[in-house]
Design an enzyme around this catalytic site. Sequence first.
Site, PDB file in Angstrom:
ATOM      1  CG  HIS A 274      -1.063   3.663   5.325  1.00  0.00           C
ATOM      2  ND1 HIS A 274      -2.354   3.255   5.551  1.00  0.00           N
ATOM      3  CD2 HIS A 274      -0.545   2.771   4.448  1.00  0.00           C
ATOM      4  CE1 HIS A 274      -2.589   2.146   4.844  1.00  0.00           C
ATOM      5  NE2 HIS A 274      -1.498   1.849   4.182  1.00  0.00           N
TER       6      HIS A 274
ATOM      7  CB  SER B   8      -0.948   0.008   1.205  1.00  0.00           C
ATOM      8  OG  SER B   8      -0.205  -0.120   2.386  1.00  0.00           O
TER       9      SER B   8
ATOM     10  CG  ASP C 241      -5.099   4.653   6.253  1.00  0.00           C
ATOM     11  OD1 ASP C 241      -3.994   4.775   6.806  1.00  0.00           O
ATOM     12  OD2 ASP C 241      -5.260   4.207   5.116  1.00  0.00           O
TER      13      ASP C 241
END
Lengths: 258, 179
Positions: free
Chosen positions: B95, B55, B123
Amino acid sequence: MARKKAETTAGGAEANTGSDLTVDTSASTNGVAVPADAIPLTFEPIQINNYNLTDLKNTLDDALKRCLARPDCYSQIHMHTDVRLGLGWAAVLVAAATGLYSWKISFQESRLGVFIGVTLYALLSTIQMGYIYFVEGNTVFVGKRKTLDKRIQTERLTASSKTSRPKPQSPAPSSAPTLPLSTFYPRATSTYLPPHYHLTINYALTASSGKALIRANKVEDERCYADFFDSKGNLDEARFVAWVSAMLEKVEDEGKSQ
Amino acid sequence: MFGDAIQKMKTMGVRQVMLQVLNFATVIATGLMIWKGLGLALNNESPIVVVLSGSMEPAFYRGDLLFLHNPRNTPFEVGDITVYKLNGVEVPIVHRVLETHTLRSNPLKQKILTKGDNNYDDDLGLYNGREWLDREHLVGKVKGFIPYVGYVTIAMNDFPWLKHVLIGVLGLLALFQRE
């Protein structure tokens, strides 16, 4: 237990012993040079990898310790080993305690404890390594023996060893025809001989528990590893013990006024 | 094979056996201490993590090793790559910070929104019902990385027997070899 006879090296290598031992060619000793009053010993057959220099040195060091620590010889002083073990295990215990502490207590609270633990571990490890490098060095065996000779005398023996690559000496002028180096050392180059085992024995005789030094001697000698191991890697321990015994006699008796 | 080893141990004597075991224990202890020391220096519990998903491509790929630093006194900013761990979720997530809202009276109290570079959405769906992340959930900020090295850990996680075999082999080597 019958002693297994290891293959002895070919005659070519024996020509280079350069020692002054009498060669006993009786069948029982199989052509190995031994002093006349040798105590018959049985040896376990040992075979190692010939090309592993560390193994060669370690095997000879072990044989040296076995030879010197015999019941009728010196009794070994284990101080170096004990210090090494003590410091090492203390460091491991500190590490284990720190690990357990940081596992039980949350991270932010345990920071100080973990810091102390890590620093203590680093300190103990450094001291241990310093001891091994500076104090223990090349020492293989430290032993002592007490004898009664009008007064109680203590003999202290320290044996240290290392692997050396000696340079071939320029041949002394002699009338005999000189053979090329490669006859005796097939793998010799022009600048270095094959690796040698360099043994140093320090001897000190003291009285009144170490206060009066009667005599101190040092003897050094080196032999090619090929003198003690055959082509398959079998150790000729009798020959090694004979060499060490000769050095021992020299270091104990030199300067003795009889 | 074991009979030979036991025979060797008998001839070695107590001190030598203890030295061999000490070698093995020292290897483990040194590894542990380096890990703890690194955690202290970087101020967080697990200073090294492995990327498991894609990701964050093209920045980080699966199998990269990340070094995490937990800044005590500076607030997080937009653009920082962070690792956060929520209470109910097992696996921490790495992230990028998309939005921060900082309390004026205490810059260390923040509400944070994150998004993976390679994801389409932010998210919010991963937050388990929360709307924002608190600073307490953030384990650390990524300071550096080493590519591909993490595949060893991934392999050992996916095949646990590999872990046991590796430890067994290393242990036997350390116990029966002399330096």
